[in-house]
Motif scaffolding. Sequence first.
Motif, PDB file in Angstrom:
ATOM      1  N   ARG A 172      48.653 -32.804 -12.206  1.00 27.54           N
ATOM      2  CA  ARG A 172      49.156 -31.607 -11.534  1.00 27.54           C
ATOM      3  C   ARG A 172      48.207 -30.446 -11.801  1.00 27.54           C
ATOM      4  NH1 ARG A 172      54.769 -32.150 -10.916  1.00 27.54           N
ATOM      5  NH2 ARG A 172      54.646 -30.144  -9.885  1.00 27.54           N
ATOM      6  N   GLN A 174      47.688 -26.696 -12.666  1.00 19.60           N
ATOM      7  CA  GLN A 174      48.330 -25.523 -13.247  1.00 19.60           C
ATOM      8  C   GLN A 174      47.215 -24.560 -13.625  1.00 19.60           C
ATOM      9  OE1 GLN A 174      51.532 -25.142 -13.377  1.00 19.60           O
ATOM     10  NE2 GLN A 174      52.222 -27.235 -12.976  1.00 19.60           N
ATOM     11  N   ALA A 176      47.120 -22.377 -15.834  1.00 22.29           N
ATOM     12  CA  ALA A 176      46.956 -22.254 -17.284  1.00 22.29           C
ATOM     13  C   ALA A 176      46.151 -23.410 -17.871  1.00 22.29           C
ATOM     14  CB  ALA A 176      48.326 -22.189 -17.953  1.00 22.29           C
ATOM     15  N   LEU A 177      46.057 -24.495 -17.125  1.00 24.93           N
ATOM     16  CA  LEU A 177      45.399 -25.689 -17.675  1.00 24.93           C
ATOM     17  C   LEU A 177      43.986 -25.890 -17.135  1.00 24.93           C
ATOM     18  CD1 LEU A 177      48.465 -28.078 -17.561  1.00 24.93           C
ATOM     19  CD2 LEU A 177      47.496 -26.954 -19.543  1.00 24.93           C
ATOM     20  N   ASP A 180      41.948 -26.079 -20.096  1.00 24.69           N
ATOM     21  CA  ASP A 180      42.440 -26.918 -21.194  1.00 24.69           C
ATOM     22  C   ASP A 180      41.517 -28.138 -21.283  1.00 24.69           C
ATOM     23  OD1 ASP A 180      45.621 -27.926 -22.381  1.00 24.69           O
ATOM     24  OD2 ASP A 180      43.815 -29.143 -22.493  1.00 24.69           O
ATOM     25  N   TYR A 183      43.175 -31.694 -20.982  1.00 33.69           N
ATOM     26  CA  TYR A 183      43.724 -31.899 -19.639  1.00 33.69           C
ATOM     27  C   TYR A 183      42.598 -32.231 -18.660  1.00 33.69           C
ATOM     28  CZ  TYR A 183      47.281 -31.140 -16.003  1.00 33.69           C
ATOM     29  OH  TYR A 183      48.192 -31.305 -14.978  1.00 33.69           O
ATOM     30  N   GLU A 224      52.938 -19.230 -10.484  1.00 37.69           N
ATOM     31  CA  GLU A 224      52.741 -20.589 -11.018  1.00 37.69           C
ATOM     32  C   GLU A 224      53.865 -21.505 -10.534  1.00 37.69           C
ATOM     33  OE1 GLU A 224      50.076 -22.467 -12.575  1.00 37.69           O
ATOM     34  OE2 GLU A 224      50.125 -21.114 -14.282  1.00 37.69           O
TER      35      GLU A 224
END
Lengths: 271, 361
Positions: A172, A174, A176-177, A180, A183, A224
């Motif tokens: 998915r 996102q 925020a990721l 990351d 991720y 988001e």
Amino acid sequence: MIGLFALVVGLWLGTPSAVASDTEPATRPADGIPRMCADAAEATRTLANLPFTSKAIRERKKIRVLAMGATPLNERDQTKGQYSLVEQSLERTLKGLEVQILDYGVSGELAGAGFARIRNQVALDQPDLLFWQVGVADALALTPPEDFKQTLTETVKWLREHDVDVVLIGLRYQRALRKDPNYQKIRDAIRDVIREQDILRIGHYEAIEALDLLKRQDGEPVTELDLTDAGTNCVADFLSRALAVGLFGKSGKGGLPATGVPAAGKGESPR
Amino acid sequence: MRQVNAIDFWRGYALVAIFINHIPNNVFERFTHKNYSLSDSAELFVFLAGWSLRHIVGPPEDPRATGDLLTRLLGRAFTLYVAQMAMVLIAIAMLAAASIALDNPLFLEWHNAAAVFYDPVRAHIGLVTLSHQLGYFDILPLYVVLLTLAPLIALVHRWAPSFLLPVSFTIYLMSLVLEITVPTWPVAGQWFFNPLCWQLIFVLGFSMSRERGPGGFVRRNIGWIRWVALPLLVLFTIKSIFNLTWDPTKVPEPKLLFIVGKTFLTPVRLLQFLVLVAVFSAIYPLLERSVPRVVSFLALLGRNSLPVFCIGSLLSLAGQIVRYASGGGMVVDTMLVGSGLAIMGFVGWVTEWRSRREKAR
């Protein structure tokens, strides 16, 4: 041949987002698929063959699909989930085709445990095709990306040896990721396996990322949560589109057009 | 407070193993017996739950009155149900808090929680009716169902003891042959622990706990049973360690009789668990002599299994969130598992302390 051509045209035209245009409202009441899915789907082009599924359609007019991994609910039809939309979409457009989707998704299941269950479910249900939404749980559980990749590769090879096609529904998106590292490494691992094993992928991440970009370019506020909803709501559309390409599209770089014109309509010979 | 005994010890061990296994990929996970075994702590937990039924049913020479028995068993089932509801509610709040604190909406969909946040109307009905279960919070619903059925099990055992195991085994076999599952709702799927299959291990635990019938037979013949079990256990262990597995698509019908699967507690898995129990039940006296403090600690957990299980489950979820947020690693995992065990021990100690205080009044 004419029949197959008709099937392709029918499937493509019937694939919900295929008929979207700029003049349409954001959500078309006829099928409930938001137009944004069609916009986002621009980024989901991947081509790969689905030989065992194609064979099942030719010989039995029936395909059995196993769904594993996380199964987020579909906002528009919460009682049925995203896979029922794919089932309905395919059956509506391919008259006479029976599609059976067996949903054995376990949210939070790591790829390793998923492989063990996939083996058993393949033995029990003898599917032609597997939808596998994989990677999120491994990313959250910090599975080493190399272990994840190895498991994924083994699973895909095992499935191929047992006459089962696979469609991977990737991670998915996102905001925020985006940075990351784990991720993104899991995302890379999925892409590597898809490239190395030449399998069909739903570019979930890229699609919603593209949608995010489009909306922001247009100056539209997108939260988001909006993106999460879009990701959930568009999966069925992406799956229908990908199946259309995988079953009847020609392998190559062009892919299917984003709006309106079926690949077969351009004179390509459907398989 | 009961004396330290083998049953409490093994139950405590199962609770610790469940806690560790439910923080996937932590470094201590590789040391739990699931890595060397086809079965895992879930079988042990349910088997010992069945064994514990003996305390409520009472000894054959002095059985508990039927009315009292039913009241106690159903009361216990209700207590478990309430515990499940409280635990799930806290788990949902933890996932919500994690999604806010870590700015990551994926937590809202983790472990089958998506329906709770995106389809709350149906999901709350599902949670209350146990038809919707969060991942890693799905063994207590099985236990609730088994304890709700426990009055029936106890009464069949009281009035027609020789029928209990055959009836249980028939239900198990039919579920395997006909592939009968219990569906989930609103998210389409099936119970992760199929109660129609897992009831057998509960009934086996209860039957083995009795001095008469199958339990008496096993007690009288445990010597040679262990000698038969040992080579089988070695074979199963080699199979597990080297991941030697047969192709499930190649086995004859009905396939569930021959494949290895947890949901249906397939016969291979059940057999491996039974030989494991036969062999490892022999080592408890040795452990009691050589590591008495460890045995005492685990028995403390086992004596207070419900509160310890609940806190352990929530700590596992907290551990998963902390691991993700911190990036994991040896130090983090050691702190998580160490502090988790300490808290579980504290909860066990507080539970007994409160019980002692109430008795003293």
